[in-house]
Scaffold this motif. Structure first.
Motif, short mmCIF file in Angstrom:
data_model
loop_
_atom_site.label_atom_id
_atom_site.label_comp_id
_atom_site.label_asym_id
_atom_site.label_seq_id
_atom_site.Cartn_x
_atom_site.Cartn_y
_atom_site.Cartn_z
N ASN A 211 31.08 24.92 -10.21
CA ASN A 211 31.27 23.70 -10.99
C ASN A 211 32.25 22.81 -10.24
O ASN A 211 33.46 23.07 -10.22
CB ASN A 211 31.82 24.03 -12.37
CG ASN A 211 30.77 24.67 -13.26
OD1 ASN A 211 29.71 25.04 -12.77
ND2 ASN A 211 31.05 24.77 -14.55
N MET A 356 34.95 20.71 -26.71
CA MET A 356 35.06 21.91 -25.89
C MET A 356 34.67 23.14 -26.69
O MET A 356 34.96 23.24 -27.89
CB MET A 356 36.48 22.06 -25.34
CG MET A 356 36.89 20.96 -24.36
SD MET A 356 38.62 21.06 -23.83
CE MET A 356 38.59 22.53 -22.81
N THR A 357 34.03 24.10 -26.02
CA THR A 357 33.64 25.35 -26.68
C THR A 357 34.84 26.28 -26.77
O THR A 357 35.89 26.05 -26.15
CB THR A 357 32.53 26.04 -25.89
OG1 THR A 357 33.06 26.44 -24.60
CG2 THR A 357 31.34 25.11 -25.68
N GLN A 360 35.75 27.56 -23.34
CA GLN A 360 36.45 26.56 -22.53
C GLN A 360 37.90 26.43 -22.97
O GLN A 360 38.80 26.27 -22.14
CB GLN A 360 35.73 25.21 -22.64
CG GLN A 360 34.39 25.18 -21.93
CD GLN A 360 33.62 23.90 -22.20
OE1 GLN A 360 33.68 23.35 -23.30
NE2 GLN A 360 32.87 23.43 -21.20
N GLY A 363 39.85 29.28 -21.69
CA GLY A 363 40.16 29.03 -20.29
C GLY A 363 41.33 28.07 -20.13
O GLY A 363 42.17 28.23 -19.24
N GLU A 364 41.40 27.08 -21.01
CA GLU A 364 42.51 26.13 -20.98
C GLU A 364 43.83 26.82 -21.30
O GLU A 364 44.84 26.56 -20.66
CB GLU A 364 42.24 25.01 -21.99
CG GLU A 364 43.16 23.81 -21.87
CD GLU A 364 42.85 22.94 -20.66
OE1 GLU A 364 43.76 22.19 -20.23
OE2 GLU A 364 41.73 23.02 -20.13
N GLU A 386 30.87 30.73 -21.47
CA GLU A 386 30.81 29.28 -21.32
C GLU A 386 31.42 28.77 -20.02
O GLU A 386 31.08 27.68 -19.55
CB GLU A 386 31.52 28.58 -22.49
CG GLU A 386 30.89 28.85 -23.84
CD GLU A 386 31.58 29.98 -24.57
OE1 GLU A 386 31.75 29.88 -25.80
OE2 GLU A 386 31.96 30.98 -23.91
N ILE A 387 32.33 29.53 -19.44
CA ILE A 387 32.95 29.10 -18.18
C ILE A 387 32.50 29.97 -17.01
O ILE A 387 33.13 29.96 -15.96
CB ILE A 387 34.50 29.08 -18.29
CG1 ILE A 387 35.06 30.43 -18.70
CG2 ILE A 387 34.96 27.98 -19.25
CD1 ILE A 387 36.58 30.50 -18.71
N GLN A 433 24.57 23.97 -19.21
CA GLN A 433 25.37 23.19 -18.27
C GLN A 433 24.88 21.74 -18.22
O GLN A 433 25.66 20.80 -18.14
CB GLN A 433 25.31 23.81 -16.88
CG GLN A 433 26.09 25.11 -16.74
CD GLN A 433 27.58 24.91 -16.68
OE1 GLN A 433 28.10 24.20 -15.83
NE2 GLN A 433 28.29 25.51 -17.63
N ALA A 436 26.24 19.94 -21.09
CA ALA A 436 27.65 19.63 -20.87
C ALA A 436 27.81 18.43 -19.95
O ALA A 436 28.68 17.58 -20.16
CB ALA A 436 28.36 20.85 -20.27
N ASP A 441 30.86 16.08 -18.82
CA ASP A 441 31.46 17.01 -17.85
C ASP A 441 30.77 16.81 -16.50
O ASP A 441 29.71 17.37 -16.23
CB ASP A 441 31.27 18.46 -18.33
CG ASP A 441 31.95 19.47 -17.42
OD1 ASP A 441 32.50 19.06 -16.38
OD2 ASP A 441 31.93 20.68 -17.75
#
Length: 498
Positions: A211, A356-357, A360, A363-364, A386-387, A433, A436, A441
């Motif tokens: 990505n 955001m899921t 995600q 991940g943040e 998702e990531i 994707q 997104a 994104d």
């Protein structure tokens, strides 16, 4: 003009005078028969001789003049080649008549590259040197070197004029020699493990394999755009489909993104794919790879990195979700609740989108509260689906993948997973994707139908991994900017204002 500087003009005039005297200031007939390092090593026994010299030995060495102390009838100078520095004694009476006063003293300067011949001796100050009986100019430097004791310290100059940085800062050369050894050892390690080195395209029809924002170029003959490679992953996995069982590529990748201490628009990594293995096998081979590097580079397992010390003999492993509360200090009760995570992040003044899921957002949380705390080598495992658009789902929990990232000194060094080989699942991931990307994104993965078709023919259970060579070299050399481990890092043109 390039040569407007008065000091450069003076040196150009000296080059012209040399030509008038029949001396080519850019000759190409060097007779060098040893390096400085070999000269110093082979003549170390001179220290034990009674008169500390051996006039029967004769050597020809070449190098750049780094220091010049000109005196009346004799002078000392230091010359440097890639292997080291040597002191040379030059006396008027040992050179052809008139050469010392008319050529050497007037026209030879610091920065010039010369060839000297003579015999070894030890000076009164105890330094193994060369007593010259001949001196020849090989290359006249028309730009003067920076003042010796300050060298080149300005980072901007060092990166833009790497050649000058290498001339003046010996330690810089050591860093890049280590980099070269790391790449060579990496290749040898995987070859010895039975992996086949391959080459895949650097211009892709689809920006795939990661990505990231791509660089776009245009193919004139085909009349179509192409994307500079952001990762070789999808091509390497096509090779696994084709029957190769262990492949690797040491590759140059390009990502059209911001630049900072750990990011450069082009970077080097190794990616390798291993059939009939899982990400757990990759954890073990990664540990073995690090032991191999440290053994062959003769490095201690404890290395300083800035204000911390990294214990490379201590690898640990922890799932991403668990790391959020055990390492990051995030309240455990919120880590699986999308709304509570958004509220938590907003209260911490961290901007997030409600679109955001959950994965995600997790991940943040990891990026904000965990990553910087991972000093010793740590495998963070079980990433949200998702990531992880290319990773295989866990059989035990379909919301997570069989994936790890290796973090050292607060930075990601490697990314790996058991590969997704279900073509229907892969198509669905690509479609997600695509959604997104449509929602804003611009780093989301492109649909790659050809890759999905390749998977439809059957790819053996496979594990794949990428290791960032640049960041690895940064760790091993205690450098804190990626620009310090790239010979020619990307720089904004001088004429463009900030």
């Amino acid at each position: 003009m390039v040569f407007d500087n008065k000091f450069i003009q003076q040196r150009i005039e000296k080059a012209q005078l040399l030509k008038k005297d029949g001396i080519n200031p850019y000759s190409n007939d060097s007779k060098r028969n040893t390096t400085i390092e070999k000269y110093l090593n082979v003549n170390s026994d001179i220290f034990h001789k009674e008169n500390k010299r051996d006039e029967k030995r004769h050597y020809i060495v070449s190098g750049r003049i780094k220091l010049l102390r000109v005196m009346g009838k004799a002078s000392f100078l230091h010359i440097e080649d890639e292997s080291g520095i040597l002191q040379v004694y030059v006396a008027r009476d040992n050179l052809p008549e008139g050469f010392y006063n008319e050529i050497f003293k007037k026209l030879i300067e610091v920065g010039d590259i010369i060839e000297v011949s003579g015999y070894p001796f030890v000076t009164g100050q105890g330094e193994l040197s060369l007593h010259a009986d001949a001196l020849k100019l090989l290359t006249k430097a028309i730009s003067p070197l920076p003042e010796k004791f300050h060298g080149v310290t300005d980072k901007e100059i060092r990166y833009r004029k790497r050649y000058l940085d290498l001339i003046m800062n010996t330690d810089v050369r050591k860093t890049f020699k280590i980099r070269s050894k790391v790449i060579s050892l990496t290749r040898r390690f995987f070859e010895d493990k039975g992996f086949l080195e391959v080459e895949t395209p650097m211009m892709h029809p689809i920006a795939g394999g990661a990505n990231a924002k791509p660089f776009v170029t245009h193919h004139n003959a085909l009349g179509i755009d192409r994307y500079l490679r952001i990762a070789p992953e999808l091509y390497l996995k096509r090779l696994i489909v084709g029957g190769f069982e262990a492949v690797f590529e040491i590759n140059r990748n390009f990502r059209n993104e911001g630049m900072d201490a750990t990011h450069n628009p082009e970077f080097t990594s190794i990616e390798f794919y291993w059939a009939y293995k899982t990400y757990k096998d990759l954890i073990e081979i990664t540990k073995e790879y690090f032991r191999y590097l440290f053994d062959h580079l003769n490095l201690p397992t404890h290395l300083p990195y800035g204000d911390v010390e990294v214990d490379f003999g201590k690898f640990s492993e922890i799932p991403l979700i668990e790391s959020l509360y055990t390492i990051g200090g995030v309240p455990q009760e919120i880590v699986n609740d999308k709304d509570k995570i958004i509220e938590f992040l907003l209260n911490k003044n961290i901007d997030v989108s409600k679109a955001m899921t959950l994965g995600q957002l997790q991940g943040e949380l990891f990026d904000e509260f965990v990553e910087a705390k991972l000093i010793n080598p740590t495998f963070i495992t079980e990433y949200p689906v998702e990531i992880s658009p290319l990773a295989r789902r866990s059989d035990k929990n379909p919301d997570i993948t069989e994936r790890f990232e290796l973090f050292i000194a607060g930075r990601e060094i490697a990314n790996a997973f058991s590969e997704l080989n279900d073509p229907v699942d892969q198509l669905g991931r690509f479609e997600a994707q695509g959604a997104a990307k449509e929602s804003g994104d611009d780093e989301a993965h492109e649909m790659d139908l050809d890759f999905v078709e390749a998977l439809s023919y059957g790819m053996a259970p496979t594990a794949g991994q990428g290791i960032g060579i640049d960041r690895l070299v940064m760790l091993l050399t205690n450098e804190h900017s990626i620009r310090d481990v790239l010979l020619f890092p990307a720089m904004k043109p001088i004429h463009i204002e900030e």
